[in-house]
Design a protein around this motif. Sequence first.
Motif, PDB file in Angstrom:
ATOM      1  N   ALA A 246      42.803  39.875  46.783  1.00  0.00           N
ATOM      2  CA  ALA A 246      44.015  40.594  46.391  1.00  0.00           C
ATOM      3  C   ALA A 246      43.660  41.859  45.615  1.00  0.00           C
ATOM      4  N   LEU A 247      42.690  41.742  44.702  1.00  0.00           N
ATOM      5  CA  LEU A 247      42.257  42.915  43.945  1.00  0.00           C
ATOM      6  C   LEU A 247      41.629  43.945  44.867  1.00  0.00           C
ATOM      7  N   TYR A 248      40.831  43.483  45.824  1.00  0.00           N
ATOM      8  CA  TYR A 248      40.193  44.415  46.758  1.00  0.00           C
ATOM      9  C   TYR A 248      41.243  45.171  47.568  1.00  0.00           C
ATOM     10  N   ALA A 249      42.312  44.469  47.956  1.00  0.00           N
ATOM     11  CA  ALA A 249      43.377  45.135  48.724  1.00  0.00           C
ATOM     12  C   ALA A 249      44.005  46.255  47.896  1.00  0.00           C
ATOM     13  N   LYS A 250      44.209  46.018  46.587  1.00  0.00           N
ATOM     14  CA  LYS A 250      44.764  47.064  45.723  1.00  0.00           C
ATOM     15  C   LYS A 250      43.793  48.244  45.588  1.00  0.00           C
ATOM     16  N   VAL A 251      42.514  47.933  45.415  1.00  0.00           N
ATOM     17  CA  VAL A 251      41.493  48.988  45.291  1.00  0.00           C
ATOM     18  C   VAL A 251      41.459  49.826  46.555  1.00  0.00           C
ATOM     19  N   THR A 253      43.823  50.255  48.805  1.00  0.00           N
ATOM     20  CA  THR A 253      45.048  51.058  48.933  1.00  0.00           C
ATOM     21  C   THR A 253      45.008  52.268  48.010  1.00  0.00           C
ATOM     22  N   ALA A 254      44.498  52.050  46.808  1.00  0.00           N
ATOM     23  CA  ALA A 254      44.514  53.114  45.807  1.00  0.00           C
ATOM     24  C   ALA A 254      43.499  54.215  46.084  1.00  0.00           C
ATOM     25  N   GLY A 255      42.365  53.887  46.733  1.00  0.00           N
ATOM     26  CA  GLY A 255      41.315  54.907  46.783  1.00  0.00           C
ATOM     27  C   GLY A 255      40.572  55.071  48.078  1.00  0.00           C
ATOM     28  N   ILE A 282      40.899  55.416  41.349  1.00  0.00           N
ATOM     29  CA  ILE A 282      41.252  54.026  41.644  1.00  0.00           C
ATOM     30  C   ILE A 282      41.634  53.292  40.363  1.00  0.00           C
ATOM     31  N   LYS A 283      40.812  53.458  39.325  1.00  0.00           N
ATOM     32  CA  LYS A 283      41.087  52.780  38.063  1.00  0.00           C
ATOM     33  C   LYS A 283      42.392  53.273  37.443  1.00  0.00           C
ATOM     34  N   GLY A 284      42.683  54.564  37.650  1.00  0.00           N
ATOM     35  CA  GLY A 284      43.924  55.106  37.105  1.00  0.00           C
ATOM     36  C   GLY A 284      45.155  54.548  37.779  1.00  0.00           C
ATOM     37  N   ALA A 285      45.006  54.056  39.022  1.00  0.00           N
ATOM     38  CA  ALA A 285      46.153  53.528  39.765  1.00  0.00           C
ATOM     39  C   ALA A 285      46.351  52.028  39.568  1.00  0.00           C
ATOM     40  N   LEU A 286      45.417  51.372  38.864  1.00  0.00           N
ATOM     41  CA  LEU A 286      45.501  49.920  38.693  1.00  0.00           C
ATOM     42  C   LEU A 286      46.154  49.555  37.362  1.00  0.00           C
ATOM     43  N   SER A 287      46.648  48.329  37.286  1.00  0.00           N
ATOM     44  CA  SER A 287      47.284  47.829  36.067  1.00  0.00           C
ATOM     45  C   SER A 287      46.220  47.420  35.043  1.00  0.00           C
ATOM     46  N   GLU A 288      46.642  47.178  33.828  1.00  0.00           N
ATOM     47  CA  GLU A 288      45.722  46.737  32.782  1.00  0.00           C
ATOM     48  C   GLU A 288      45.086  45.397  33.161  1.00  0.00           C
ATOM     49  N   GLU A 289      45.872  44.555  33.780  1.00  0.00           N
ATOM     50  CA  GLU A 289      45.345  43.251  34.192  1.00  0.00           C
ATOM     51  C   GLU A 289      44.246  43.408  35.235  1.00  0.00           C
ATOM     52  N   ASP A 290      44.467  44.317  36.203  1.00  0.00           N
ATOM     53  CA  ASP A 290      43.457  44.550  37.238  1.00  0.00           C
ATOM     54  C   ASP A 290      42.193  45.169  36.645  1.00  0.00           C
ATOM     55  N   LEU A 291      42.380  46.076  35.682  1.00  0.00           N
ATOM     56  CA  LEU A 291      41.218  46.719  35.068  1.00  0.00           C
ATOM     57  C   LEU A 291      40.373  45.717  34.286  1.00  0.00           C
ATOM     58  N   ASN A 295      35.911  41.199  38.498  1.00  0.00           N
ATOM     59  CA  ASN A 295      35.500  41.486  39.869  1.00  0.00           C
ATOM     60  C   ASN A 295      35.878  42.888  40.323  1.00  0.00           C
ATOM     61  N   LEU A 296      36.289  43.726  39.372  1.00  0.00           N
ATOM     62  CA  LEU A 296      36.667  45.088  39.744  1.00  0.00           C
ATOM     63  C   LEU A 296      35.459  45.852  40.304  1.00  0.00           C
ATOM     64  N   GLY A 297      34.327  45.736  39.635  1.00  0.00           N
ATOM     65  CA  GLY A 297      33.134  46.433  40.108  1.00  0.00           C
ATOM     66  C   GLY A 297      32.741  45.988  41.499  1.00  0.00           C
ATOM     67  N   ALA A 298      32.799  44.685  41.759  1.00  0.00           N
ATOM     68  CA  ALA A 298      32.463  44.175  43.088  1.00  0.00           C
ATOM     69  C   ALA A 298      33.442  44.678  44.140  1.00  0.00           C
ATOM     70  N   SER A 299      34.715  44.819  43.764  1.00  0.00           N
ATOM     71  CA  SER A 299      35.725  45.307  44.708  1.00  0.00           C
ATOM     72  C   SER A 299      35.461  46.763  45.084  1.00  0.00           C
TER      73      SER A 299
END
Length: 713
Positions: A246-251, A253-255, A282-291, A295-299
């Motif tokens: 789910a996080l990867y899908a957001k990443v 989409t964002a970037g 990408i980080k600017g488009a994500l929520s605080e929870e996602d940041l 697993n953000l780095g892996a995504s």
Amino acid sequence: MFNVTRKSIQWGNETLTLESGKVARQADGSVIATMGDTSVMANVTFAKKAKPGQDFFPLTVHYQERYYAAGKIPGGFFKREARPSEKETLTSRLIDRPIRPLFVDGFNHEVLVIVTVLSHDLVNEPDILAMVAVSAALTVSGVPFMGPIGAARVGFSNGEYVLNPDVEDMQNLRNNPDQRLDLVIAGTKDAVMMVESEAYELTEAEMLGAVKFGHDAMQPVIDLIIDFAEEAAKEPFDFQPADYSALYAKVRTAGEAQMRAAFAIKDKQERTNAISAAVSAIKGALSEEDLANENLGASIKKLESAILRGDIINGGARIDGRDTKTVRPIVSETGILPRTHGSALFTRGETQGLVVTTLGTGEDEQMIDALTGNSRSNFLLHYNFPPYSVGEVGRFGPPGRREIGHGKLAWRALQAVLPAGTDFPYTIRLVSEITESNGSSSMATVCGGSLSMMDAGVPLKAPVAGVAMGLILEDDGKYAILTDILGDEDHLGDMDFKVAGTANGITSLQMDIKIAGITPAIMEQALAQAKDGRMHILDEMAKALTQAQAFSQYAPKIETMQIPTDKIREVIGSGGKVIREIVELSGAKVDINDEGIIKIASSDAAAIKRAYDMIYSIVAEPEEGRIYTGKVVKLVDFGAFVNFFGKRDGLVHVSQIANKRLTHPNEILKEGQEVKVKLLGFDDRGKVRLGMKMVDQETGEEVAEKKEESSEA
């Protein structure tokens, strides 16, 4: 008290034994592997929790050789093992490389592997045994490890592959014409994970045959470890890889669009800056929870990998616009530093190496203190990778494992073409300064090193070039092999496969796999593609140099001479007195080994001749009937003693001084006078008999004796 598990098999000419349960019982996994009288202990521990925010796998491997293993006491002042030797560092890397890809994805718990050589029989090399012991220790530890792996060493002698040759067979491979290969291979039951080799111009088919032979030979070891683990293994550690789809899908989409545009930039620095900007977006488009998700780095890395790999695997161009087989533009230059003995600047795309050659004497050889004994090396290669080479601000200090490993790889590639020590009695030091890097700087060191040595006048058997191959292998079986990979292709690809050699064959091969191994078919294609790339690079290098140049005027000149071994003591003298005197009076460096080979070095030819003559006068024997120039050292009633050959004195009897009767030698001679004498022979006691009257004292030519004048006249 002990719950010991012990398993053995016959492997090659030796019995291989694995044992656990008696030593180091608090480690997560501990195994002692023994072959012959060589024993290696591997201990594995791992953290049961990952550090918060950990986005990489912190695996550390330490291989250590204890001098007691060979019944030795360490040298030096402290008499204790200190910093790791080059051999220990290289073996640590050798163990790390095949096991790292086999840990479950997402497992970022800290893992520590410590390997200790407990006993060394000087026959069975401990590095192969260490890899087997580590594989077994990981398998029984419960850590999420998708092994086991096996390992083997392969030699190639008289057209036959040899499993695990003895230490003696592999020592000083350059001077062993019967042994043409030292290959270490590791892999799983189905695939090869790592290859490291030193070869003497083997063909691609011979190298591929060695890899297949080694992979087949390690299968009984893998079966042994599985059998061993069935009795000794602990419960598997409960680890479930995180699902960050789910996080990867957001990443994505964002970037994805901005990241794809960044990867389309050909210049490395501009591309790096654009990728950083895309990550920030990408980080600017994500929520605080996602940041805060670990697993953000892996995504983000998965997105980068998907873009780069997807474009290539689907037939598109690579990052810099090349197809899969094209080598980057090459510029080779030599002789660029005026006072060094040899220099070369090798540039391939955005990778550049400045390689400098220095020629020295026997005094400059490196002393190596190892478990197998002391030795000397007359070929040194040092590789430096400063932060500015990749445009970064980073650690700057002594060489790390990477520098040592890359330097050794280049050393292996080049040492196969060096001239014999008897033909070229120099110590050779290469220093590679990596001034730019965007992939395959070790192979740039090989190319630049070959050119630099030829610029210094080293008569190489043939020029050597190297190329790094990459691989992109998808789950559906589609793959692409890449020639001359970039840094990003190495980082995001599945293989780093370096091949170096001459036009006639391979001299070094190193393969690292980031997935669960590759098939022989892929390796065969990679070797064939690497050969095409190597031949192209050799052609480009030939535009700068094709053979050794004239010696630099700043390099020392060396002359060798062979003396009888029973004369060595006379040349050295008591406490080194004689050889120190030769050096002081001649001005040349003098080095002598146990075989009686003497190297005389100086930039002044006259100094070499002086030293040569002084040594010759010590070791040579005077010849009967020959005329020598000597100096009168003492006058006595019955004749004159003349120093005529080194430190040899002889007697000129009063009757042999002149063609007339003399009452005393002082009528003609005085002490310190230079005279010409003929060696007449030796008396019954071995004393030297000399004559003057038959030698023209002006010309030194022998003349017919005149009839002696009578005393009455």
